[in-house]
Design a protein around this motif. Structure first.
Motif, short mmCIF file in Angstrom:
data_model
loop_
_atom_site.label_atom_id
_atom_site.label_comp_id
_atom_site.label_asym_id
_atom_site.label_seq_id
_atom_site.Cartn_x
_atom_site.Cartn_y
_atom_site.Cartn_z
N ASN A 44 0.83 -1.22 0.00
CA ASN A 44 0.00 0.00 0.00
C ASN A 44 0.85 1.26 0.00
O ASN A 44 0.55 2.24 -0.68
N LEU A 45 1.93 1.24 0.79
CA LEU A 45 2.80 2.41 0.87
C LEU A 45 3.57 2.62 -0.43
O LEU A 45 3.88 3.74 -0.80
N VAL A 46 3.86 1.52 -1.14
CA VAL A 46 4.46 1.65 -2.46
C VAL A 46 3.49 2.35 -3.41
O VAL A 46 3.86 3.22 -4.19
N VAL A 47 2.22 1.95 -3.31
CA VAL A 47 1.18 2.59 -4.13
C VAL A 47 1.08 4.07 -3.81
O VAL A 47 0.83 4.90 -4.69
N LEU A 48 1.28 4.43 -2.54
CA LEU A 48 1.24 5.84 -2.14
C LEU A 48 2.29 6.65 -2.90
O LEU A 48 2.04 7.79 -3.29
N ILE A 49 3.46 6.06 -3.11
CA ILE A 49 4.50 6.73 -3.89
C ILE A 49 4.01 6.98 -5.31
O ILE A 49 4.25 8.05 -5.90
N LEU A 50 3.29 6.01 -5.87
CA LEU A 50 2.74 6.18 -7.21
C LEU A 50 1.72 7.31 -7.25
O LEU A 50 1.69 8.11 -8.19
N ILE A 51 0.90 7.39 -6.22
CA ILE A 51 -0.12 8.44 -6.16
C ILE A 51 0.52 9.81 -6.07
O ILE A 51 0.12 10.75 -6.76
N VAL A 52 1.54 9.94 -5.21
CA VAL A 52 2.24 11.22 -5.06
C VAL A 52 2.90 11.63 -6.38
O VAL A 52 2.82 12.79 -6.80
N SER A 53 3.54 10.67 -7.05
CA SER A 53 4.19 10.96 -8.34
C SER A 53 3.16 11.40 -9.37
O SER A 53 3.39 12.35 -10.13
N SER A 54 2.01 10.73 -9.39
CA SER A 54 0.94 11.10 -10.32
C SER A 54 0.41 12.50 -10.02
O SER A 54 0.09 13.28 -10.92
#
Length: 824
Positions: A693-703
């Motif tokens: 989930n925290l990895v996905v958070l990095i994707l969200i921030v980058s997006s």
């Protein structure tokens, strides 16, 4: 570059985000794998491990050392023991009586320890522990612990240090035991001379040439597979030899002739040969690297698509501003290539600078961020960040093609004209009547400024389309990130609420009478339902693909449906009965084998003979792969039926302490080998999913960062295109607020349309990413929660508001006299 600094920075940021994200997320998987491989190589970790029901002798070690594919062999002494501090700690987090440790002898060459603090044991009365034991029980180095086990020469040990072990680099998985509540809490090491046992508990082997290969990769697995087959060739002979040695007194001709002892009644010596893939912690780590790698293949594609779009518009505007200059150069005899070089160099420098910065940030920041997340699950001393030229050059090449390609397209669209046409100012777009004007009831209700806004929306169609697509793409990325988070979070809840309804799985010892246990369980007032089940790992195949799956066979269908629900995926999750002579297959397995209802799957029995079974239903399942067989069908394929699992559903949820006592009581029964607590399983899976989930958070921030850059860039282009128009409005007496509204209303409308399209496309993008990122043993819940739509919309709207504020100050800075000067 100085005159068009905003445009240059915009292109630079696009390249930075694209290359940085691609290189960073793509290299993370390889960095994690290299980190694990380096750690296991440095500690000389095992490739194969052998355990036996009757222990392993030095004769077994000698036989294994003679094998051609085996590099080294090391016997391991180990015991599971109840532990308690010598001086009871009132603040301990767990009852001392139920704390269980895996105590092992100090390794010689294989499975070497990493010393964290203190020193290794030098006396039999000394011990080293994992750091978690000290922190959880508030014990310090120098204090003592007591250990209850008759096969150890010491009962009290002084803690002299803390260590990390390659056998337990996972913080979640510690293995199971027949003691206490069935779960090992800690690992500890003492001198091998502390053990009274004459035989080894396990033998660790390393395979020739395996160390030079990357762990879990195809070449490594092939070497391990070949070595395992070689070990299996001597397996039966060594099992027989050990059996004869252990029961030498019982197998004398006199004893056998008297009939007091029967050879078949004696527990056999059975070898269990495992490799790294069989370790739950290792498998979790490898699955994590695969998931990250799959995510890294999807998200950057959308990044680059948006980069192409924005770069094309940005460079097209730059070329249009230099239109008369280009015409003059053509008239002076400059070639098209020479003129285009200026714009190519502009975009090239921006891309190279942004790309290099992106590489540095991406290769260092993203892998370290993701690794820091996974340190909550894995204890590996040092993370290795490698320079991955392949990912860097690929990312940079894609960025150059996208951004510089956009510049070339933009400039050559103008270079096709003659110098005379280029030297004249481009005619402004003509205003046209729009469709709304033919609806007087609506049109007449608009104010003057709103009518201008509505006309402008359809006047600049290219800019409107690009803006909407840019916002839609970024919104889709953000929503896909949130959707992926939803899918990951919900699989545990769905598996243990919708499918598995039991609270405990009680594993039974082989060849034991379970009637006494069943009677005790049936009289326990805390238990609502019990079900006898046979569970075994079998190979199933179809369409040329084979997988090891868990085959579940219930003894009684009525009790079985109380603990496991078979929900048909094709009939709105209706519960289906396990009847007839057909198999029920879990959803993910059906997808892997490419089978549908009424297709056939193939089983292998213990004699390697194949049996084809028709698929009756495909049922809901999210974790691991299962095939459910009726008892009669299982007996036809595998022979006799034997219950080895009892599933228990409690009437009410127990407190943590009561739950622990319940498990401990079960473990005291002579028929019970282990107790698997659903709460413990859910906690372990949730820990793994939280990290993802925290990895996905990095994707969200980058997006989100990409969304802001896109919206800011498009707003800047919008203002630069319409400086004369805005200056005219100011001269005509428009107030600042009215001038702002002239632009910001358009931005708001584009944002709303973009959000709607982005939310729709984001759902499809999310489903695509989910299908791409799933591993062979996970089935994500393919849905997006309502709150995720709210978050994605809120982020995009907030960026629009920020860009509108920036636009306000940009509009105030426009010099009316300079903007209205005649271009000639």
């Amino acid at each position: 570059m100085t005159q068009s600094s905003k445009r240059f920075i915009s292109l630079l940021c696009m390249a930075l985000l694209g290359v940085g994200f691609y290189a960073g997320i793509s290299s993370t998987s390889q960095d994690m794998l290299s980190t694990l491989d380096t750690y296991l190589d440095q500690t000389q970790a095992y490739d194969l491990q052998i355990q036996s029901t009757l222990g392993l002798s030095k004769s077994d070690v000698a036989s294994l050392e003679k094998l051609a594919d085996i590099d080294s062999v090391q016997g391991i002494y180990a015991k599971d023991a109840l532990i308690e501090p010598a001086v009871p700690q009132k603040t301990a987090t767990k009852n001392d009586e139920t704390a269980i440790a895996k105590v092992m002898g100090l390794p010689q060459k294989r499975n070497q320890l990493t010393l964290v603090k203190g020193r290794l044991p030098q006396k039999d009365s000394e011990i080293v522990v994992e750091a978690g034991y000290l922190t959880k029980n508030k014990v310090k180095i120098g204090e003592s612990i007591k250990m209850t086990d008759p096969e150890l020469t010491q009962s009290t040990f002084k803690i002299v240090g803390t260590v990390k072990s390659p056998l337990y680099f996972s913080k979640v998985h510690r293995g199971t035991t027949t003691l206490g509540d069935g779960k090992i809490d800690y690992f500890m090491y003492v001198k091998s001379s502390v053990f009274k046992q004459e035989v080894y508990s396990a033998i660790a082997l390393t395979v020739k040439g395996a160390k030079q290969e990357m762990t879990s990769q195809t070449v490594y697995l092939d070497k391990i597979s070949a070595a395992k087959k070689e070990v299996e060739r001597i397996k039966r002979a060594q099992e027989k030899q050990r059996f004869e040695t252990v029961y030498a007194d019982d197998l004398t001709p006199a004893a056998l002739a008297s009939g007091q002892v029967k050879r078949d009644s004696l527990p056999p010596a059975k070898w269990y040969i495992t490799d790294r893939q069989d370790d739950a912690g290792y498998k979790d780590f490898i699955d994590a690297t695969k998931s990250i790698a799959k995510v890294g293949r999807v998200f950057p594609v959308v990044f680059y698509v948006i980069a192409v779009l924005i770069s094309l518009v940005s460079m097209a505007r730059m070329v249009e501003e230099d239109r008369s200059e280009i015409g003059t150069l053509k008239a002076l005899g400059f070639s098209n290539a020479a003129i285009a070089l200026k714009y190519v160099l502009f975009s090239l420098v921006a891309t190279l600078v942004g790309g290099v910065i992106g590489m540095v940030i991406g290769l260092n920041l993203i892998p370290r961020l993701i690794w820091n997340i996974y340190t909550t699950l894995f204890a590996i001393p040092k993370f290795i960040v490698l320079f991955q030229p392949g990912y860097c050059l690929t990312g940079l090449a894609i960025a150059l093609i996208c951004i510089c390609g956009g510049a070339l397209i933009a400039v050559y669209r103008e270079l096709i004209y003659t110098p005379s046409i280029l030297m004249r100012p481009k005619a402004p777009k003509a205003g046209k009547r729009i469709l709304l004007e033919y609806v007087p009831i609506m049109w007449n209700r608009f104010s003057f400024s709103n009518k201008i806004v509505m006309r402008n929306l359809f006047r600049y169609k290219t800019r409107a389309t690009v803006t909407i697509l840019g916002i839609a793409g970024c919104t889709a990325l953000i929503l896909a990130g949130f959707g992926l988070k939803d899918a990951i979070t919900d699989i545990v809840n769905y598996q243990y609420d919708h499918v598995f309804r039991y609270d405990k799985l009680v594993a039974l010892k082989a060849s034991t009478d379970d009637k006494t246990l069943l009677n005790a369980l049936s009289q326990d007032e805390q238990i609502a339902h019990i079900a006898n089940i046979s569970m075994a790992t079998k190979e199933v195949s179809s369409h040329g693909k084979a997988y090891d799956v868990t085959v579940v066979v219930p003894d009684d269908r009525t009790t079985f449906k109380q603990v496991i629900s078979l929900n048909d995926i094709n009939q709105d999750k209706q519960v289906v009965p396990l009847t007839g002579n057909q198999a029920i297959v879990s959803q993910k397995l059906a997808k892997l084998l490419k089978v549908k209802e009424k297709d056939t799957i193939t089983f292998k029995d213990n004699r390697d003979q194949t049996h084809q079974i028709k698929v009756g239903k495909i049922v809901e399942n999210y974790i691991q792969n299962y095939v459910y067989l009726p008892k009669s069908v299982s007996q036809d394929i595998f022979g006799t039926y034997e219950t080895n699992i009892i599933a228990i559903k409690l009437k009410d949820k127990l407190s943590a302490q009561a739950d622990q006592k319940f498990d401990a009581a079960l473990m005291t029964h002579p028929s019970v080998a282990n107790v698997i607590n659903s709460k413990t399983t859910v906690t372990m899976i949730n820990d793994t999913m939280t990290s993802l989930n925290l990895v996905v958070l990095i994707l969200i921030v980058s997006s989100a960062i990409l969304a802001f850059v896109v919206m800011y860039n498009l707003a800047t282009i919008n203002i630069s295109e319409r400086k004369r128009e805005i200056a005219t409005l100011k001269v005509l007496g428009f107030y600042h607020q009215e001038t702002d509204a002239y632009i910001t209303k358009e931005n708001t409308i584009f944002t709303l349309v973009g959000i709607i399209l982005g939310l729709i496309s984001g759902v499809y993008l999310c489903h695509f990413i989910i299908s791409t990122c799933e591993t062979d043993t996970l089935m994500f819940v393919s849905h997006v929660n309502t709150i995720s739509f709210v978050f994605a919309t809120s982020l995009t709207v907030s960026f629009t508001l920020i860009v509108n504020i920036i636009t306000h100050f940009s509009l105030k800075k426009i010099d009316m006299i300079d903007a209205l000067k005649n271009i000639e």
